[in-house]
Design an enzyme around this catalytic site. Structure first.
Site, short mmCIF file in Angstrom:
data_model
loop_
_atom_site.label_atom_id
_atom_site.label_comp_id
_atom_site.label_asym_id
_atom_site.label_seq_id
_atom_site.Cartn_x
_atom_site.Cartn_y
_atom_site.Cartn_z
CB SER A 13 -0.90 0.00 1.24
OG SER A 13 -1.57 1.24 1.35
CB THR A 52 -8.60 -1.13 1.58
OG1 THR A 52 -8.59 -1.46 0.19
CG2 THR A 52 -7.69 -2.09 2.33
CE LYS A 56 -12.48 0.70 -0.35
NZ LYS A 56 -12.32 1.34 -1.69
CG ASN A 77 -12.71 5.57 1.44
OD1 ASN A 77 -13.52 6.41 1.84
ND2 ASN A 77 -11.66 5.89 0.71
N GLY A 116 -16.60 -3.21 -15.12
CA GLY A 116 -16.64 -3.82 -13.81
C GLY A 116 -17.92 -3.50 -13.07
N GLY A 118 -17.99 -4.20 -9.42
CA GLY A 118 -17.66 -4.30 -8.01
C GLY A 118 -17.89 -3.00 -7.27
N GLY A 119 -17.32 -2.92 -6.07
CA GLY A 119 -17.54 -1.75 -5.23
C GLY A 119 -17.09 -0.44 -5.85
CE1 TYR A 198 -1.41 1.71 -5.57
CE2 TYR A 198 -3.80 1.97 -5.69
CZ TYR A 198 -2.68 1.50 -5.03
OH TYR A 198 -2.81 0.80 -3.85
#
Length: 427
Positions: A13, A52, A56, A77, A116, A118-119, A198
């Site tokens: 992270s 994370t 969440k 978050n 996608g 997802g969240g 990222y």
């Protein structure tokens, strides 16, 4: 723990680095097993935490209040402890909004595709509505028509007029950076592409967008800006825009490799070592790595196995190095001949072409393709345009150290390294 990040697996992270640049507080990365989440939240022994995957949504029942954005998205978050009461926020909304705004692309009335379901796709949908996008479609490998989701085949068939694409899937993330969720050539009206990934800095999706001249951006800015907003909530403060931009720039520089390309004998290895020392980074030389792994010189590899074998070894080494961040990499003279190598090097790096005059490139016995003046001249004429086409920045060595060779070689290399340092850190 007063401040930090909670999740099941936090890996590498970037959050600790970002938060500790914002304040002098200690920010911890705290992995929590699913069975321990309830006790952690009930104990409330923290001032502020970021949350994370996969918590969440799971933290919400433990909160006393949840802000509106987080309610609509169904994910939190950021949790702030205010006198024993827990308040939940979704700062990903702020981060993604800032990222798209910074890209400078208007979404007014444009059809947008979210890759996608997802969240993060929920955050993307919320932000796209905030930015007044037109029709919004979520694209999935396993779509649920009852939720308005479509397949990738449907996206190409019925929504090729989309003006904006945002990837919220892990497709293209390390350790599988070669993956790409969508073929952009099917969408002729695209005016913007965002990938929330990222790492790597440049995904295959982004690389394809850049090739087509489409404005595009990765997820690092979103990551930084959501952290900025979280820290503002932690400490009830506001950070200056100049400060947050500087933090983003610092993170961008820290995570990128400096890649040196150029002709044999152009000084890549020497400059690279000096530059790595100044940047306090690891140094890697692709030719030296190949020699070490094969336990024989490059000239011997060429003689016994041929150039094609060597190039395959070179690509293997470059693929490995492309997964690093924050290193200085000196490449072999022919590394840029393969498109694959260039793509790999640009995933997490900027390419600097050391452009040294032909008259200063001297033949050496350890370079089988450049062991005579005639061979060097032929290589120079064949490769020069390729060096220019594949680099992010050209370093004209003659402008830095002159062409009269009166400068000591070590001093010349240091001058070139200093120039790259200034360009890289100052970009």
């Amino acid at each position: 723990m007063k401040y930090g990040l909670i999740g099941e697996h936090l890996g590498h992270s970037y959050s600790k680095e970002i938060h500790e640049m914002l304040t002098d507080c200690v920010y911890e990365l705290h992995e929590i097993a699913p069975e321990d989440l309830a006790s952690f939240m009930k104990e409330r022994a923290f001032c502020g935490v970021n949350v994370t995957i996969p918590y969440k949504e799971k933290v919400i029942p433990f909160l006393d209040e949840v802000e509106e954005n987080a309610k609509r998205i169904g994910a939190v978050n950021t949790v702030v402890n205010k006198d024993g009461r827990l308040y939940g926020y979704n700062t990903d909304v702020y981060g993604l909004h800032a990222l798209i705004t910074r890209l400078g692309v208007s979404l007014d009335g444009k059809k947008a595709l979210i890759l996608g379901t997802g969240g993060t796709s929920k955050t993307a949908e919320h932000v796209l509505h905030m930015l007044h996008a037109g029709e919004i479609r979520k694209v999935s490998r396993h779509p649920d028509p009852s939720k308005g989701e479509i397949s990738y085949e449907q996206a190409v068939k019925d929504h090729a007029d989309a003006g904006f694409v945002i990837n919220t899937t892990p497709s293209g993330m390390f350790p599988h950076p070669e993956q790409c969720p969508l073929d952009l050539s099917d969408f002729a009206k695209l005016t913007g592409v965002v990938d929330v990934i990222y790492n790597p800095h440049q995904t295959t999706l982004l690389a394809n967008a850049y090739k087509r001249g489409i404005p595009a951006a990765g997820g690092l800015y979103m990551l930084v800006m959501q952290a900025v907003k979280a820290s503002e909530l932690f400490f009830d403060t506001t950070y200056a825009k100049e400060m947050t931009e500087e933090i983003f720039h610092t993170m961008e520089v820290r995570k990128q490799n400096v890649v040196l390309t150029g002709m044999p004998a152009s000084g890549k290895s020497t400059v690279g070592r000096i530059l790595a020392d100044r940047l306090e980074r690891d140094f890697a030389d692709t030719d030296a790595m190949i020699v070490a792994r094969e336990n024989r010189e490059i000239s011997q590899i060429f003689a016994e196995n041929g150039e094609a074998y060597f190039r395959d070894l070179e690509t293997e080494v470059i693929r490995e190095l492309s997964q690093r961040g924050g290193a200085v990499i000196a490449t072999g003279g022919g590394a840029i001949l393969r498109d694959e190598n260039v793509s790999l090097l640009k995933r997490n790096g900027q390419i600097y072409f050391l452009d040294r005059a032909l008259s200063e490139l001297l033949p050496t016995d350890d370079r089988p393709l450049a062991d005579s003046a005639d061979k060097i001249t032929a290589l120079y004429e064949k490769r020069y345009d390729r060096y220019l086409a594949t680099c992010d920045k050209r370093i004209n060595c003659a402008d830095i150290v002159g062409t009269d060779r009166s400068c000591d070689p070590d001093a010349a290399a240091k001058s070139v390294a200093d120039r790259i340092y200034t360009l890289f850190v100052g970009t």
